[in-house]
Motif scaffolding. Structure first.
Motif, mmCIF file in Angstrom:
data_model
loop_
_atom_site.group_PDB
_atom_site.id
_atom_site.type_symbol
_atom_site.label_atom_id
_atom_site.label_comp_id
_atom_site.label_asym_id
_atom_site.label_seq_id
_atom_site.Cartn_x
_atom_site.Cartn_y
_atom_site.Cartn_z
ATOM 1 N N GLU A 191 -12.928 -6.749 7.245
ATOM 2 C CA GLU A 191 -12.691 -5.502 6.525
ATOM 3 C C GLU A 191 -11.283 -4.987 6.786
ATOM 4 O OE1 GLU A 191 -14.682 -1.108 5.734
ATOM 5 O OE2 GLU A 191 -15.291 -2.267 7.492
ATOM 6 N N ASN A 192 -10.849 -5.070 8.042
ATOM 7 C CA ASN A 192 -9.511 -4.581 8.372
ATOM 8 C C ASN A 192 -8.431 -5.492 7.792
ATOM 9 O OD1 ASN A 192 -8.153 -2.395 9.575
ATOM 10 N ND2 ASN A 192 -7.594 -3.642 11.354
ATOM 11 N N TYR A 193 -8.693 -6.787 7.761
ATOM 12 C CA TYR A 193 -7.783 -7.709 7.079
ATOM 13 C C TYR A 193 -7.667 -7.333 5.599
ATOM 14 C CZ TYR A 193 -7.086 -11.348 10.691
ATOM 15 O OH TYR A 193 -6.694 -12.067 11.801
ATOM 16 N N ALA A 194 -8.806 -7.015 4.976
ATOM 17 C CA ALA A 194 -8.799 -6.622 3.559
ATOM 18 C C ALA A 194 -7.973 -5.354 3.355
ATOM 19 C CB ALA A 194 -10.224 -6.419 3.062
ATOM 20 N N LYS A 195 -8.131 -4.388 4.270
ATOM 21 C CA LYS A 195 -7.347 -3.150 4.182
ATOM 22 C C LYS A 195 -5.852 -3.449 4.319
ATOM 23 C CE LYS A 195 -10.923 -0.037 5.964
ATOM 24 N NZ LYS A 195 -11.347 0.811 7.123
ATOM 25 N N LEU A 196 -5.512 -4.409 5.175
ATOM 26 C CA LEU A 196 -4.114 -4.770 5.356
ATOM 27 C C LEU A 196 -3.550 -5.408 4.079
ATOM 28 C CD1 LEU A 196 -2.277 -6.109 8.354
ATOM 29 C CD2 LEU A 196 -2.234 -7.554 6.329
ATOM 30 N N VAL A 197 -4.333 -6.266 3.430
ATOM 31 C CA VAL A 197 -3.889 -6.889 2.170
ATOM 32 C C VAL A 197 -3.643 -5.818 1.104
ATOM 33 C CG1 VAL A 197 -4.590 -8.389 0.268
ATOM 34 C CG2 VAL A 197 -4.972 -9.118 2.629
ATOM 35 N N ILE A 198 -4.535 -4.846 1.028
ATOM 36 C CA ILE A 198 -4.369 -3.746 0.066
ATOM 37 C C ILE A 198 -3.105 -2.945 0.394
ATOM 38 C CG2 ILE A 198 -5.372 -1.569 -0.758
ATOM 39 C CD1 ILE A 198 -8.156 -2.915 -0.227
ATOM 40 N N ALA A 199 -2.902 -2.656 1.688
ATOM 41 C CA ALA A 199 -1.702 -1.914 2.109
ATOM 42 C C ALA A 199 -0.436 -2.714 1.806
ATOM 43 C CB ALA A 199 -1.788 -1.595 3.599
ATOM 44 N N PHE A 200 -0.507 -4.027 1.953
ATOM 45 C CA PHE A 200 0.639 -4.884 1.630
ATOM 46 C C PHE A 200 0.981 -4.774 0.145
ATOM 47 C CE2 PHE A 200 2.355 -8.943 0.139
ATOM 48 C CZ PHE A 200 3.408 -9.150 1.012
ATOM 49 N N ILE A 201 -0.038 -4.829 -0.712
ATOM 50 C CA ILE A 201 0.178 -4.704 -2.159
ATOM 51 C C ILE A 201 0.808 -3.358 -2.489
ATOM 52 C CG2 ILE A 201 -1.017 -4.545 -4.398
ATOM 53 C CD1 ILE A 201 -3.098 -6.510 -3.236
ATOM 54 N N ASP A 202 0.310 -2.309 -1.861
ATOM 55 C CA ASP A 202 0.863 -0.965 -2.068
ATOM 56 C C ASP A 202 2.320 -0.896 -1.598
ATOM 57 O OD1 ASP A 202 -0.606 0.978 -3.423
ATOM 58 O OD2 ASP A 202 -1.955 1.301 -1.736
ATOM 59 N N THR A 203 2.575 -1.430 -0.410
ATOM 60 C CA THR A 203 3.923 -1.391 0.162
ATOM 61 C C THR A 203 4.924 -2.148 -0.702
ATOM 62 O OG1 THR A 203 3.005 -1.214 2.398
ATOM 63 C CG2 THR A 203 5.299 -1.916 2.209
#
Length: 274
Positions: A76-88
């Motif tokens: 789940e935290n990896y998924a959140k990081l991928v989403i944050a990467f896309i946003d960044t």
């Protein structure tokens, strides 16, 4: 290709950028699997980079990304990081391409952020795995256990490991072995693995997978010994909008074994009307 390091959600991430933005085309974000890195996409990317902009990232604990001792190594935290990467990266329309464990992470991210993620491609994605056994989680706290695990991996027959994941043994050469084994020489890699063993919460349930509304392409090797085709068929049954394609004479490392065919199927899938 250009290489970068950026802090995302408090951890330093290594990523590669290929190609350039193309009008009316999504940006592809590639997520590798367990014990792997961006290296696993090196033969697939050349078939796609002239038509799409591509980002490939090393997950925390793997490849050239930080082996953090504070990051929570859950799917789940990896998924959140991928989403944050896309946003960044200011990506407005992303397609996630995930291999093995990376496929499960991509599905998790797609469920969490349908606004950012338009489609998902799963390459031999892991699925329906439960939480790491309690005995393994307890063992991860034994003092100096990371050194013992490192010695275990060093003594393991690397060729036998590759034969378990690759159907065509002719693909296995010294550069391939070095690319996968190099990150495993760092003791901090094993410390990260121990944290992953503690934090990994198990894959999404069928009820959660059924909530993913984006189109999903499932690509599988018929001879996959790591994540068998039966997992792909089960995912195909649970996902509301998916299609499954199975490659003959192919094992677990689809990006390595069938890069051209995989790229053609990805391209056709991305150009379908949603």
């Amino acid at each position: 290709m250009t290489e970068y390091t950026k802090c995302i959600n408090g951890v330093k991430i290594y990523y590669e950028k290929h190609g350039s933005p193309q009008q009316n085309q999504p940006v592809l974000v590639m997520v590798h699997g367990y014990l792997s890195s961006t290296f696993s996409f090196r033969t697939l990317i050349p078939y796609l980079k002239d038509k799409y902009q591509i980002y490939a990232l090393d997950l925390p604990g793997f490849g050239q990304s930080e082996k953090s001792m504070t990051f929570v190594y859950s799917l789940e935290n990896y998924a959140k990081l991928v989403i944050a990467f896309i946003d960044t990266m200011n990506i407005k329309k992303a397609v996630l391409i995930g291999h093995s464990m990376g496929g499960q992470i991509c599905l998790n991210a797609a469920k969490k952020s349908p606004r950012l993620i338009s489609k998902v491609v799963c390459l031999s994605a892991s699925g329906y795995m439960g939480k790491v056994k309690r005995t393994i989680r307890f063992a991860s706290y034994i003092p100096f256990i990371s050194y013992y695990i490192k010695r275990y991996f060093e003594k393991k027959d690397a060729m036998k490991v590759f034969l378990d994941v690759v159907h065509n043994r002719d693909l296995i050469d010294e550069s391939m072995k070095e690319g996968y084994l190099k990150p495993m020489r760092d003791i901090n890699f094993y410390r990260s693995l121990l944290r992953l063993a503690r934090h990994r919460e198990g894959d999404m349930y069928s009820s959660e997978i059924k909530q993913i509304r984006q189109p999903v392409l499932l690509l599988w090797g018929k001879e996959d010994k790591v994540v068998p085709v039966s997992i792909g068929k089960r995912l195909n049954a649970d996902l509301p909008a998916s299609e499954l394609r199975i490659y003959e004479n192919t094992g677990h490392l689809l990006p390595e074994e069938k890069p051209e065919e995989t790229a053609k199927d990805i391209d056709a899938f991305l150009n379908q009307r949603i």
